[in-house]
Design a protein around this motif. Structure first.
Motif, PDB file in Angstrom:
ATOM      1  N   MET A  35       4.800 -17.029  17.919  1.00  0.00           N
ATOM      2  CA  MET A  35       6.132 -17.612  18.059  1.00  0.00           C
ATOM      3  C   MET A  35       6.790 -17.397  19.420  1.00  0.00           C
ATOM      4  N   MET A  36       6.278 -16.499  20.232  1.00  0.00           N
ATOM      5  CA  MET A  36       6.959 -16.177  21.496  1.00  0.00           C
ATOM      6  C   MET A  36       6.057 -16.344  22.706  1.00  0.00           C
ATOM      7  N   THR A 117      12.463 -24.124  26.452  1.00  0.00           N
ATOM      8  CA  THR A 117      13.259 -24.499  25.283  1.00  0.00           C
ATOM      9  C   THR A 117      14.236 -25.597  25.651  1.00  0.00           C
ATOM     10  N   ARG A 118      14.281 -26.631  24.848  1.00  0.00           N
ATOM     11  CA  ARG A 118      15.228 -27.721  25.086  1.00  0.00           C
ATOM     12  C   ARG A 118      16.645 -27.270  24.743  1.00  0.00           C
ATOM     13  N   GLU A 119      17.603 -27.761  25.516  1.00  0.00           N
ATOM     14  CA  GLU A 119      19.001 -27.400  25.296  1.00  0.00           C
ATOM     15  C   GLU A 119      19.477 -27.843  23.913  1.00  0.00           C
ATOM     16  N   ALA A 149      14.388 -21.709  18.338  1.00  0.00           N
ATOM     17  CA  ALA A 149      14.640 -22.868  19.204  1.00  0.00           C
ATOM     18  C   ALA A 149      13.426 -23.148  20.080  1.00  0.00           C
ATOM     19  N   PHE A 150      12.826 -22.088  20.601  1.00  0.00           N
ATOM     20  CA  PHE A 150      11.605 -22.230  21.400  1.00  0.00           C
ATOM     21  C   PHE A 150      10.469 -22.809  20.560  1.00  0.00           C
ATOM     22  N   ALA A 151      10.365 -22.367  19.311  1.00  0.00           N
ATOM     23  CA  ALA A 151       9.268 -22.810  18.436  1.00  0.00           C
ATOM     24  C   ALA A 151       9.333 -24.308  18.177  1.00  0.00           C
ATOM     25  N   ILE A 152      10.518 -24.839  17.849  1.00  0.00           N
ATOM     26  CA  ILE A 152      10.594 -26.270  17.562  1.00  0.00           C
ATOM     27  C   ILE A 152      10.477 -27.101  18.837  1.00  0.00           C
TER      28      ILE A 152
END
Length: 220
Positions: A35-36, A117-119, A149-152
Motif C-alpha cells: 500500500m505504500m 497521489t492525485r489531489e 488516497a495514494f492507493a486509489i
C-alpha cells in the motif's frame, strides 16, 4: 497527528516495548509493501500485459511477483536511503529520540506518496475525515488519509496503463478473428492463432524493456 507519533511523544519506550513495536512493524510489513510503495502499479500492469497477451498459463505469477518486488526495491531505494540517513542511523547513534526518528522516517515516505497521489483522491479522504475544514498543509496530513488516497491513485494509473497496453493486442485479435471468419474457419479458436502474432509483436518492440522503462520513469 498520527497515532504512532502521538504514542511516541507521550511514552518513553523501554527495550521490551521497542521489541514489541518492531514485531508489530514486521507483521504489517506486507501491507506496507503493497500500500505504500510502487508495487501496486507494477503488479497490476503486469497482470494486464499477461491478460492482453493471452498467456495466463504461460507466465507464472511467481515470476511476475518476483520482478515486481525487484522493481519496487529499485524504485524505492532513494526513499530507503533517506530513511537510513535521517532516521535509522541517527537513532542507532542515540542522536535523536523515538519520536524524532519516526518523524524523520515518515518524511520521505510522505513525500513519495504525495508525489504520486492525485489531489482529487486526497480531497476525498480529507473531506470525509475529522480534519474536514481545517487549514492544513498536505505534508502534515496523517498517513491514514494519505495512504488510501495514494492507493486509489495508483489503481487509476495502473488501469490507464492497462488500457494503453490492450489496444495493440486487441487490434491483432480483431484482425485474426475477421480473417478466420472470412475463411469460414469458425471452429478454430481465434485466441490460439492470435497468440503467436501477439508474442511476435511484443518481442519485436522489445516489450519488456519498454514496459519496465515506462513504469520506472512514471515514478521519477
Amino acid at each position: 497527528m498520527d497515532i504512532i507519533s502521538e504514542i511516541l511523544s507521550n511514552t518513553e519506550l523501554t527495550s521490551s516495548m521497542q521489541m514489541l513495536f518492531f514485531m508489530t512493524i514486521l507483521m504489517l510489513l506486507p501491507t506496507i509493501l503493497i500500500m505504500m510503495t510502487s508495487f501496486v502499479r507494477i503488479i497490476i500492469t503486469f497482470s494486464f500485459i499477461k491478460s492482453a497477451l493471452g498467456a495466463q498459463q504461460t507466465i507464472p505469477n511467481t515470476i511476475l511477483i518476483g520482478l515486481a518486488l525487484c522493481m519496487t526495491m529499485f524504485i524505492m531505494s532513494p526513499v530507503v536511503e533517506k530513511i537510513n540517513q535521517n532516521s535509522i542511523q541517527p537513532y542507532m547513534g542515540e542522536e535523536i529520540n523515538d519520536e524524532q526518528a519516526y518523524e524523520e522516517l515518515k518524511k520521505p515516505i510522505v513525500e513519495f506518496l504525495l508525489k504520486n497521489t492525485r489531489e482529487k483522491d486526497l480531497e476525498l479522504f480529507v473531506n470525509n475525515s475529522s480534519i474536514k475544514g481545517e487549514n492544513i498543509d498536505r505534508e502534515e496530513l496523517p498517513l491514514n488519509i494519505i495512504v488510501p488516497a495514494f492507493a486509489i491513485s495508483e489503481l487509476k494509473t495502473a488501469f490507464q496503463i492497462g488500457f494503453i497496453i490492450y489496444i495493440p493486442f486487441l487490434v491483432v485479435d480483431l484482425i485474426v478473428s475477421s480473417t478466420l471468419m472470412s475463411m469460414g474457419m469458425f471452429m478454430l479458436p481465434p485466441a490460439m492463432i492470435s497468440l503467436p502474432f501477439k508474442l511476435l509483436l511484443f518481442v519485436m518492440v522489445d516489450g519488456w524493456n519498454l514496459l519496465v522503462k515506462s513504469l520506472i520513469e512514471s515514478f521519477i
